[in-house]
Design a protein around this motif. Structure first.
Motif, PDB file in Angstrom:
ATOM      1  N   ARG A 250       0.834  -1.189   0.000  1.00 17.96           N
ATOM      2  CA  ARG A 250       0.000   0.000   0.000  1.00 17.96           C
ATOM      3  C   ARG A 250       0.873   1.243   0.000  1.00 17.96           C
ATOM      4  O   ARG A 250       1.833   1.322   0.777  1.00 17.96           O
ATOM      5  N   PRO A 251       0.525   2.236  -0.824  1.00 15.03           N
ATOM      6  CA  PRO A 251       1.287   3.467  -0.758  1.00 15.03           C
ATOM      7  C   PRO A 251       1.269   3.998   0.666  1.00 15.03           C
ATOM      8  O   PRO A 251       0.224   4.083   1.281  1.00 15.03           O
ATOM      9  N   GLY A 252       2.401   4.292   1.159  1.00 15.83           N
ATOM     10  CA  GLY A 252       2.455   4.921   2.474  1.00 15.83           C
ATOM     11  C   GLY A 252       2.756   3.977   3.609  1.00 15.83           C
ATOM     12  O   GLY A 252       3.477   4.319   4.522  1.00 15.83           O
ATOM     13  N   ASP A 253       2.201   2.755   3.580  1.00 14.56           N
ATOM     14  CA  ASP A 253       2.493   1.921   4.751  1.00 14.56           C
ATOM     15  C   ASP A 253       3.033   0.531   4.401  1.00 14.56           C
ATOM     16  O   ASP A 253       3.555  -0.162   5.261  1.00 14.56           O
ATOM     17  N   GLY A 254       2.875   0.126   3.177  1.00 16.25           N
ATOM     18  CA  GLY A 254       3.514  -1.110   2.748  1.00 16.25           C
ATOM     19  C   GLY A 254       2.941  -2.372   3.347  1.00 16.25           C
ATOM     20  O   GLY A 254       3.520  -3.439   3.222  1.00 16.25           O
ATOM     21  N   ALA A 255       1.750  -2.322   3.970  1.00 16.62           N
ATOM     22  CA  ALA A 255       1.301  -3.523   4.669  1.00 16.62           C
ATOM     23  C   ALA A 255      -0.143  -3.930   4.417  1.00 16.62           C
ATOM     24  O   ALA A 255      -0.650  -4.832   5.042  1.00 16.62           O
ATOM     25  N   ALA A 256      -0.825  -3.265   3.472  1.00 18.43           N
ATOM     26  CA  ALA A 256      -2.245  -3.555   3.319  1.00 18.43           C
ATOM     27  C   ALA A 256      -2.509  -4.879   2.605  1.00 18.43           C
ATOM     28  O   ALA A 256      -3.547  -5.476   2.799  1.00 18.43           O
ATOM     29  N   PHE A 257      -1.607  -5.340   1.763  1.00 14.79           N
ATOM     30  CA  PHE A 257      -1.827  -6.573   1.008  1.00 14.79           C
ATOM     31  C   PHE A 257      -0.661  -7.530   1.242  1.00 14.79           C
ATOM     32  O   PHE A 257       0.115  -7.820   0.355  1.00 14.79           O
ATOM     33  N   PRO A 258      -0.518  -8.020   2.475  1.00 14.10           N
ATOM     34  CA  PRO A 258       0.673  -8.805   2.783  1.00 14.10           C
ATOM     35  C   PRO A 258       0.699 -10.160   2.101  1.00 14.10           C
ATOM     36  O   PRO A 258       1.758 -10.688   1.845  1.00 14.10           O
ATOM     37  N   LYS A 259      -0.466 -10.741   1.797  1.00 13.12           N
ATOM     38  CA  LYS A 259      -0.457 -12.113   1.295  1.00 13.12           C
ATOM     39  C   LYS A 259      -0.567 -12.195  -0.208  1.00 13.12           C
ATOM     40  O   LYS A 259       0.092 -12.987  -0.858  1.00 13.12           O
ATOM     41  N   MET A 260      -1.468 -11.410  -0.780  1.00 11.10           N
ATOM     42  CA  MET A 260      -1.699 -11.512  -2.216  1.00 11.10           C
ATOM     43  C   MET A 260      -1.285 -10.235  -2.913  1.00 11.10           C
ATOM     44  O   MET A 260      -1.540  -9.141  -2.424  1.00 11.10           O
ATOM     45  N   ALA A 261      -0.679 -10.404  -4.051  1.00 10.06           N
ATOM     46  CA  ALA A 261      -0.228  -9.233  -4.795  1.00 10.06           C
ATOM     47  C   ALA A 261      -1.419  -8.504  -5.400  1.00 10.06           C
ATOM     48  O   ALA A 261      -2.402  -9.114  -5.809  1.00 10.06           O
ATOM     49  N   LEU A 262      -1.299  -7.197  -5.457  1.00 17.03           N
ATOM     50  CA  LEU A 262      -2.269  -6.387  -6.176  1.00 17.03           C
ATOM     51  C   LEU A 262      -1.648  -6.068  -7.525  1.00 17.03           C
ATOM     52  O   LEU A 262      -0.586  -5.467  -7.585  1.00 17.03           O
ATOM     53  N   ARG A 263      -2.277  -6.524  -8.588  1.00 16.25           N
ATOM     54  CA  ARG A 263      -1.736  -6.290  -9.923  1.00 16.25           C
ATOM     55  C   ARG A 263      -2.596  -5.274 -10.647  1.00 16.25           C
ATOM     56  O   ARG A 263      -3.800  -5.203 -10.447  1.00 16.25           O
ATOM     57  N   LEU A 264      -1.961  -4.524 -11.528  1.00 10.91           N
ATOM     58  CA  LEU A 264      -2.694  -3.595 -12.377  1.00 10.91           C
ATOM     59  C   LEU A 264      -2.493  -4.041 -13.811  1.00 10.91           C
ATOM     60  O   LEU A 264      -1.361  -4.304 -14.223  1.00 10.91           O
ATOM     61  N   GLN A 265      -3.570  -4.139 -14.554  1.00 10.98           N
ATOM     62  CA  GLN A 265      -3.461  -4.597 -15.934  1.00 10.98           C
ATOM     63  C   GLN A 265      -4.535  -3.921 -16.790  1.00 10.98           C
ATOM     64  O   GLN A 265      -5.525  -3.405 -16.269  1.00 10.98           O
ATOM     65  N   MET A 266      -4.317  -3.947 -18.095  1.00 10.04           N
ATOM     66  CA  MET A 266      -5.345  -3.414 -18.979  1.00 10.04           C
ATOM     67  C   MET A 266      -6.571  -4.310 -18.936  1.00 10.04           C
ATOM     68  O   MET A 266      -6.443  -5.533 -18.922  1.00 10.04           O
ATOM     69  N   ALA A 267      -7.744  -3.695 -18.916  1.00 10.88           N
ATOM     70  CA  ALA A 267      -8.970  -4.495 -18.891  1.00 10.88           C
ATOM     71  C   ALA A 267      -9.215  -5.120 -20.259  1.00 10.88           C
ATOM     72  O   ALA A 267      -9.003  -4.484 -21.288  1.00 10.88           O
ATOM     73  N   LYS A 268      -9.671  -6.378 -20.240  1.00 12.00           N
ATOM     74  CA  LYS A 268     -10.005  -7.071 -21.481  1.00 12.00           C
ATOM     75  C   LYS A 268     -11.513  -7.310 -21.510  1.00 12.00           C
ATOM     76  O   LYS A 268     -12.210  -7.055 -20.522  1.00 12.00           O
ATOM     77  N   GLY A 269     -11.967  -7.842 -22.615  1.00 12.42           N
ATOM     78  CA  GLY A 269     -13.405  -8.122 -22.760  1.00 12.42           C
ATOM     79  C   GLY A 269     -13.933  -9.010 -21.646  1.00 12.42           C
ATOM     80  O   GLY A 269     -15.066  -8.843 -21.181  1.00 12.42           O
ATOM     81  N   SER A 270     -13.101  -9.927 -21.179  1.00 15.40           N
ATOM     82  CA  SER A 270     -13.550 -10.849 -20.135  1.00 15.40           C
ATOM     83  C   SER A 270     -13.751 -10.135 -18.794  1.00 15.40           C
ATOM     84  O   SER A 270     -14.312 -10.711 -17.858  1.00 15.40           O
ATOM     85  N   HIS A 271     -13.296  -8.893 -18.686  1.00 19.46           N
ATOM     86  CA  HIS A 271     -13.454  -8.139 -17.432  1.00 19.46           C
ATOM     87  C   HIS A 271     -14.673  -7.219 -17.460  1.00 19.46           C
ATOM     88  O   HIS A 271     -14.989  -6.587 -16.453  1.00 19.46           O
ATOM     89  N   TRP A 272     -15.313  -7.118 -18.615  1.00 20.74           N
ATOM     90  CA  TRP A 272     -16.421  -6.177 -18.736  1.00 20.74           C
ATOM     91  C   TRP A 272     -17.528  -6.460 -17.723  1.00 20.74           C
ATOM     92  O   TRP A 272     -18.101  -5.540 -17.147  1.00 20.74           O
ATOM     93  N   ASP A 273     -17.841  -7.739 -17.519  1.00 20.68           N
ATOM     94  CA  ASP A 273     -18.932  -8.061 -16.589  1.00 20.68           C
ATOM     95  C   ASP A 273     -18.644  -7.495 -15.203  1.00 20.68           C
ATOM     96  O   ASP A 273     -19.525  -6.929 -14.558  1.00 20.68           O
ATOM     97  N   PHE A 274     -17.401  -7.649 -14.751  1.00 16.15           N
ATOM     98  CA  PHE A 274     -17.027  -7.111 -13.433  1.00 16.15           C
ATOM     99  C   PHE A 274     -17.187  -5.587 -13.416  1.00 16.15           C
ATOM    100  O   PHE A 274     -17.765  -5.018 -12.479  1.00 16.15           O
ATOM    101  N   ILE A 275     -16.661  -4.931 -14.441  1.00 11.83           N
ATOM    102  CA  ILE A 275     -16.679  -3.461 -14.482  1.00 11.83           C
ATOM    103  C   ILE A 275     -18.126  -2.947 -14.502  1.00 11.83           C
ATOM    104  O   ILE A 275     -18.480  -1.997 -13.788  1.00 11.83           O
ATOM    105  N   ILE A 276     -18.946  -3.598 -15.299  1.00 11.73           N
ATOM    106  CA  ILE A 276     -20.356  -3.183 -15.412  1.00 11.73           C
ATOM    107  C   ILE A 276     -21.094  -3.428 -14.093  1.00 11.73           C
ATOM    108  O   ILE A 276     -21.838  -2.574 -13.598  1.00 11.73           O
ATOM    109  N   ASP A 277     -20.844  -4.589 -13.498  1.00 12.26           N
ATOM    110  CA  ASP A 277     -21.518  -4.930 -12.241  1.00 12.26           C
ATOM    111  C   ASP A 277     -21.105  -3.968 -11.117  1.00 12.26           C
ATOM    112  O   ASP A 277     -21.961  -3.437 -10.393  1.00 12.26           O
ATOM    113  N   LEU A 278     -19.802  -3.718 -10.991  1.00 14.29           N
ATOM    114  CA  LEU A 278     -19.326  -2.806  -9.934  1.00 14.29           C
ATOM    115  C   LEU A 278     -19.896  -1.400 -10.148  1.00 14.29           C
ATOM    116  O   LEU A 278     -20.352  -0.748  -9.202  1.00 14.29           O
ATOM    117  N   SER A 279     -19.908  -0.953 -11.398  1.00 11.60           N
ATOM    118  CA  SER A 279     -20.432   0.388 -11.694  1.00 11.60           C
ATOM    119  C   SER A 279     -21.906   0.482 -11.321  1.00 11.60           C
ATOM    120  O   SER A 279     -22.355   1.486 -10.749  1.00 11.60           O
TER     121      SER A 279
END
Ligand SMILES: CC(C)(COP(=O)(O)OP(=O)(O)OC[C@H]1O[C@@H](n2cnc3c(N)ncnc32)[C@H](O)[C@@H]1OP(=O)(O)O)[C@@H](O)C(=O)NCCC(=O)NCCS
Length: 216
Positions: free
Chosen positions: A41-70
């Motif tokens: 985590r920016p600032g404290d380095g400890a919010a995601f100790p077990k699993m990595a947080l990845r950033l990636q370009m969204a693909k078509g297979s992610h649309w359902d998630f994006i639409i649902d969250l929105s």
């Protein structure tokens, strides 16, 4: 988030058919996306100790998630599941996804114009959202940093956004990210709320929160 039919000052939803045809011209560079960082985590380095947080370009297979969250986080402003779906389909939206472990947990979307429009000086942050259970963990801050970097690499000078006048969490979030208030737009949202327009000069260097690594 923006409004249906508006892509900043550049046009309206009627252009979508034309833009779809021009989709292949949109410069989307995977090189701007770093995969598999340490997830601290920016600032404290400890919010995601077990699993990595990845950033990636969204693909078509992610649309359902994006639409649902929105649909869930923006419902008080209007039918944002449908509006976001239109933006995704327009080919004008560049979207970064944040993934925790194998689970998508957030996204940020900016508009990028096809080359036929000439140089683009300004982009609009159309939407940014983080799963409610993952909020306040630095996910949003990292998403915004990556879309800014993408825009900056395309010589875009400014990033603008609309956010609900009464959305004080978002206003605080954007202020912390370096945006300043420009004006109010009355009845901007489909359900009638006013929006605050905020803007950031992204030519200025993007400060890196202490203790965080670079996202890209
Ligand atoms: C706005 C939003 C994207 C922020 O994402 P986030 O991952 O929760 O934010 P971060 O953890 O990166 O927070 C960064 C900074 O923003 C501010 N902030 C974020 N959430 C806050 C809250 N609930 N209360 C006060 N300040 C807050 C803080 O200054 C925070 O820094 P700090 O934790 O060091 O104090 C998220 O709250 C969200 O998805 N909201 C619903 C959708 C929305 O309103 N989107 C914006 C309009 S498009």
């Amino acid at each position: 988030m923006g409004n249906r039919g508006r892509f900043g000052k550049y046009g309206d939803i009627k252009r979508i058919g034309r833009l779809r045809r021009a989709k292949k011209d949109i410069a989307i560079g995977k090189e701007f996306v770093r995969r598999g960082d340490d997830g601290s985590r920016p600032g404290d380095g400890a919010a995601f100790p077990k699993m990595a947080l990845r950033l990636q370009m969204a693909k078509g297979s992610h649309w359902d998630f994006i639409i649902d969250l929105s649909g869930r986080v923006f419902h008080e402003y209007g039918p944002y599941d449908k509006i976001i779906q239109e933006w995704l389909a327009s080919g004008m939206a560049f979207t970064i996804l944040s993934v925790h472990g194998r689970r998508p947990v957030g996204f940020a979307m900016i508009n990028l114009l096809p080359k036929e429009y000439g140089p683009q000086d300004e982009t609009e942050l159309l939407a940014i959202a983080v799963e409610p259970g993952m909020q306040r963990s630095g996910v949003g801050q990292r998403l915004i940093k990556v879309v800014e970097k993408k825009a900056k690499a395309l010589d875009i000078k400014r990033m603008a956004l609309h956010t609900g006048e009464g959305n004080f969490v978002a206003r605080r979030f954007f202020e912390k990210a370096g945006f300043t208030e420009l004006r109010t737009e009355r009845n901007f949202y489909p359900k009638g709320q006013n929006a605050l327009v905020m803007i950031k000069d992204i030519c200025a260097s993007i400060p890196s929160p202490s203790g965080s690594g670079s996202d890209v």
